[in-house]
Design a protein around this motif. Structure first.
Motif, mmCIF file in Angstrom:
data_model
loop_
_atom_site.group_PDB
_atom_site.id
_atom_site.type_symbol
_atom_site.label_atom_id
_atom_site.label_comp_id
_atom_site.label_asym_id
_atom_site.label_seq_id
_atom_site.Cartn_x
_atom_site.Cartn_y
_atom_site.Cartn_z
ATOM 1 N N THR A 54 31.973 -2.948 -35.030
ATOM 2 C CA THR A 54 31.094 -2.152 -34.166
ATOM 3 C C THR A 54 31.227 -0.696 -34.590
ATOM 4 O O THR A 54 32.322 -0.120 -34.518
ATOM 5 C CB THR A 54 31.469 -2.287 -32.682
ATOM 6 O OG1 THR A 54 31.352 -3.664 -32.299
ATOM 7 C CG2 THR A 54 30.538 -1.450 -31.818
ATOM 8 N N VAL A 55 30.137 -0.113 -35.065
ATOM 9 C CA VAL A 55 30.145 1.266 -35.559
ATOM 10 C C VAL A 55 29.242 2.095 -34.650
ATOM 11 O O VAL A 55 28.040 1.814 -34.528
ATOM 12 C CB VAL A 55 29.654 1.348 -37.016
ATOM 13 C CG1 VAL A 55 29.714 2.795 -37.513
ATOM 14 C CG2 VAL A 55 30.483 0.434 -37.910
ATOM 15 N N THR A 56 29.823 3.104 -33.996
ATOM 16 C CA THR A 56 29.073 3.985 -33.096
ATOM 17 C C THR A 56 28.662 5.247 -33.842
ATOM 18 O O THR A 56 29.502 5.915 -34.452
ATOM 19 C CB THR A 56 29.919 4.362 -31.872
ATOM 20 O OG1 THR A 56 30.366 3.166 -31.224
ATOM 21 C CG2 THR A 56 29.105 5.193 -30.891
ATOM 22 N N ARG A 82 31.591 -10.733 -44.309
ATOM 23 C CA ARG A 82 32.520 -11.650 -44.978
ATOM 24 C C ARG A 82 33.022 -11.021 -46.266
ATOM 25 O O ARG A 82 32.241 -10.630 -47.124
ATOM 26 C CB ARG A 82 31.853 -12.992 -45.274
ATOM 27 C CG ARG A 82 32.735 -13.948 -46.072
ATOM 28 C CD ARG A 82 32.270 -15.370 -45.959
ATOM 29 N NE ARG A 82 32.427 -15.838 -44.598
ATOM 30 C CZ ARG A 82 31.676 -16.807 -44.060
ATOM 31 N NH1 ARG A 82 30.726 -17.357 -44.770
ATOM 32 N NH2 ARG A 82 31.882 -17.183 -42.816
ATOM 33 N N ASP A 83 34.330 -10.900 -46.350
ATOM 34 C CA ASP A 83 34.966 -10.353 -47.554
ATOM 35 C C ASP A 83 36.435 -10.757 -47.517
ATOM 36 O O ASP A 83 37.208 -10.263 -46.693
ATOM 37 C CB ASP A 83 34.843 -8.827 -47.591
ATOM 38 C CG ASP A 83 35.358 -8.243 -48.900
ATOM 39 O OD1 ASP A 83 36.009 -8.967 -49.663
ATOM 40 O OD2 ASP A 83 35.104 -7.050 -49.148
ATOM 41 N N ALA A 84 36.815 -11.672 -48.397
ATOM 42 C CA ALA A 84 38.186 -12.183 -48.393
ATOM 43 C C ALA A 84 39.209 -11.098 -48.711
ATOM 44 O O ALA A 84 40.375 -11.190 -48.297
ATOM 45 C CB ALA A 84 38.314 -13.331 -49.395
ATOM 46 N N ASP A 85 38.814 -10.065 -49.450
ATOM 47 C CA ASP A 85 39.754 -9.027 -49.882
ATOM 48 C C ASP A 85 39.635 -7.747 -49.061
ATOM 49 O O ASP A 85 40.138 -6.699 -49.465
ATOM 50 C CB ASP A 85 39.528 -8.705 -51.367
ATOM 51 C CG ASP A 85 39.712 -9.932 -52.257
ATOM 52 O OD1 ASP A 85 40.664 -10.697 -51.988
ATOM 53 O OD2 ASP A 85 38.917 -10.124 -53.179
ATOM 54 N N LEU A 86 38.988 -7.820 -47.907
ATOM 55 C CA LEU A 86 38.729 -6.622 -47.124
ATOM 56 C C LEU A 86 40.021 -6.042 -46.550
ATOM 57 O O LEU A 86 40.806 -6.739 -45.907
ATOM 58 C CB LEU A 86 37.764 -6.945 -45.983
ATOM 59 C CG LEU A 86 37.323 -5.762 -45.119
ATOM 60 C CD1 LEU A 86 36.493 -4.795 -45.937
ATOM 61 C CD2 LEU A 86 36.531 -6.258 -43.921
ATOM 62 N N ASP A 87 40.245 -4.758 -46.781
ATOM 63 C CA ASP A 87 41.353 -4.018 -46.182
ATOM 64 C C ASP A 87 40.804 -3.341 -44.930
ATOM 65 O O ASP A 87 40.039 -2.369 -45.017
ATOM 66 C CB ASP A 87 41.901 -2.987 -47.173
ATOM 67 C CG ASP A 87 43.138 -2.271 -46.644
ATOM 68 O OD1 ASP A 87 43.182 -1.965 -45.444
ATOM 69 O OD2 ASP A 87 44.053 -2.009 -47.448
ATOM 70 N N THR A 92 38.066 1.000 -42.203
ATOM 71 C CA THR A 92 37.899 1.808 -40.993
ATOM 72 C C THR A 92 37.949 3.291 -41.327
ATOM 73 O O THR A 92 37.116 4.087 -40.857
ATOM 74 C CB THR A 92 38.988 1.470 -39.966
ATOM 75 O OG1 THR A 92 38.900 0.081 -39.615
ATOM 76 C CG2 THR A 92 38.833 2.315 -38.702
ATOM 77 N N ALA A 93 38.919 3.691 -42.159
ATOM 78 C CA ALA A 93 39.048 5.097 -42.548
ATOM 79 C C ALA A 93 37.828 5.566 -43.322
ATOM 80 O O ALA A 93 37.333 6.692 -43.108
ATOM 81 C CB ALA A 93 40.317 5.292 -43.381
ATOM 82 N N GLN A 94 37.315 4.729 -44.223
ATOM 83 C CA GLN A 94 36.131 5.095 -45.008
ATOM 84 C C GLN A 94 34.909 5.269 -44.113
ATOM 85 O O GLN A 94 34.109 6.191 -44.305
ATOM 86 C CB GLN A 94 35.864 4.035 -46.075
ATOM 87 C CG GLN A 94 36.914 3.989 -47.174
ATOM 88 C CD GLN A 94 36.730 2.791 -48.094
ATOM 89 O OE1 GLN A 94 35.771 2.026 -47.960
ATOM 90 N NE2 GLN A 94 37.657 2.611 -49.028
ATOM 91 N N LEU A 95 34.765 4.407 -43.133
ATOM 92 C CA LEU A 95 33.628 4.515 -42.221
ATOM 93 C C LEU A 95 33.731 5.775 -41.369
ATOM 94 O O LEU A 95 32.732 6.476 -41.145
ATOM 95 C CB LEU A 95 33.559 3.279 -41.320
ATOM 96 C CG LEU A 95 33.076 1.982 -41.974
ATOM 97 C CD1 LEU A 95 33.295 0.798 -41.039
ATOM 98 C CD2 LEU A 95 31.593 2.067 -42.354
ATOM 99 N N ALA A 101 32.853 6.457 -34.023
ATOM 100 C CA ALA A 101 33.869 5.479 -33.632
ATOM 101 C C ALA A 101 33.656 4.185 -34.408
ATOM 102 O O ALA A 101 32.514 3.816 -34.733
ATOM 103 C CB ALA A 101 33.819 5.198 -32.131
ATOM 104 N N VAL A 102 34.772 3.512 -34.709
ATOM 105 C CA VAL A 102 34.726 2.240 -35.436
ATOM 106 C C VAL A 102 35.698 1.273 -34.770
ATOM 107 O O VAL A 102 36.837 1.630 -34.472
ATOM 108 C CB VAL A 102 35.110 2.412 -36.920
ATOM 109 C CG1 VAL A 102 35.151 1.053 -37.621
ATOM 110 C CG2 VAL A 102 34.146 3.344 -37.626
ATOM 111 N N ASP A 103 35.232 0.078 -34.526
ATOM 112 C CA ASP A 103 36.096 -0.953 -33.953
ATOM 113 C C ASP A 103 35.821 -2.264 -34.686
ATOM 114 O O ASP A 103 34.698 -2.491 -35.160
ATOM 115 C CB ASP A 103 35.820 -1.123 -32.456
ATOM 116 C CG ASP A 103 36.777 -2.111 -31.803
ATOM 117 O OD1 ASP A 103 37.962 -2.109 -32.188
ATOM 118 O OD2 ASP A 103 36.341 -2.886 -30.936
#
Length: 321
Positions: free
Chosen positions: A225-227, A257-262, A267-270, A278-280
């Protein structure tokens, strides 16, 4: 036998309507395999073909190493089947219908059946006509299990049952898989399926949209969820495959979907992007994944498609390379 069921390139049409559209999947032996989809998705048609009750227009189906087309009767003798609306002789008692059914099977059926009735606390001397829907369902399950089938097929078995009876059915599925049997469960009760399934397949309008181990499906999928500061016209760029996205005011909701997602790095990049306030994120439920793939209105939402997940036999082959 590594796979209890194999379906390869199966298509079934009724006139101009395609009920099953080029479906390929396999069901590993000794697991609970859930077949999900809305009404009309093709689940029941696929089950009928597996049991040799309908003939595919194209493709091959195998159950317990036998061809569904050529050996349907033999397959039905080996499989336990529970339907959504089972037919019982209401004038019989539970004991009498077990005695009657025992004539179609070998020695031990009736004694096994009576043991199952006792475990489900069903009175053997009560007539079917005088039973509740939940008790009738337990009789059907006992009949399906009494010949100790290696495969149990359940087509919407808990529809209309109360909570306690549904729980008993779910526990019995887990017990069957733990004993080495395979359970094929067709259902739209997604929350219940999530509690018991090892593998999940999602069908929509006859097509197979998802096929994966449930734990792998959830581990490689993330809900975000990206505000935004204002009502952005497009969602923020995300790594991986976006299965679905929607906007509610200033918030974008995405399933990725991303098996290698950090998660922390993403979150920091967004948060570094202009306009993001805000990012959740969280691991989605099976229901969230199902709705994302099917769409809330019954049609797949516009989204980038993920890479097709390997079928079980492809997965084994890849591990050997």
């Amino acid at each position: 036998m590594s796979n209890a069921i194999e379906v390869r390139g199966v298509t079934k049409r009724f006139g101009r309507q395609t009920a099953v559209d080029n479906v390929s999947l396999s069901v590993p032996a000794g697991c609970v395999f859930a077949l999900l989809g809305e009404n009309g998705a093709g689940k029941s048609t696929l089950i009928r073909m597996l049991l040799g009750l309908a003939t595919p227009d194209a493709g091959e189906l195998q159950v317990l190493g036998r061809s569904s087309t050529a050996d349907g009767e033999m397959i039905r003798r080996q499989v336990g089947y529970v339907s959504e609306r089972p037919t019982l002789y209401d004038w019989m008692t539970a004991a009498e219908i077990g005695w009657f059914t025992a004539g179609f099977y070998g020695d031990g059926f009736e004694s096994n059946y009576r043991q199952l009735l006792a475990s489900f606390q069903v009175p053997a001397d009560r007539k079917i006509a005088h039973m509740s829907k939940g008790m009738r369902a337990k009789v059907v399950l006992s009949l399906a299990l009494a010949h100790r089938p290696p495969l149990l097929v359940m087509d919407e078995p808990t529809s209309g049952l109360d909570t306690l009876v549904r729980r008993e059915f779910l526990e019995s599925m887990v017990d069957q898989a733990a004993s080495g049997r395979t359970v094929l469960l067709s259902s739209h009760q997604i929350g219940e399926v999530e509690r018991v399934a090892d593998w999940v397949a999602i069908m929509h309008e006859g097509r197979l949209l998802e096929l994966s181990r449930l734990d792998q499906m959830k581990a490689t999928t993330r809900a975000w969820t990206v505000t935004m500061e204002g009502a952005a016209s497009a969602p923020p760029p995300m790594g991986g495959a976006v299965l679905a996205h929607s906007r509610h005011g200033r918030q974008w909701q995405l399933l990725v979907r991303d098996a290698d997602l950090d998660v922390d790095a993403t979150t920091a990049q967004l948060m570094d992007r202009s306009g993001v306030v805000a990012v959740d994120s969280h691991t989605p439920s099976l229901e969230e994944i199902f709705v994302a793939r099917i769409g809330p209105d019954g049609s797949p939402p516009p989204a980038s498609e993920p890479e097709p997940m390997p079928t079980p036999w492809e997965d084994e082959r890849l591990q050997q390379l």
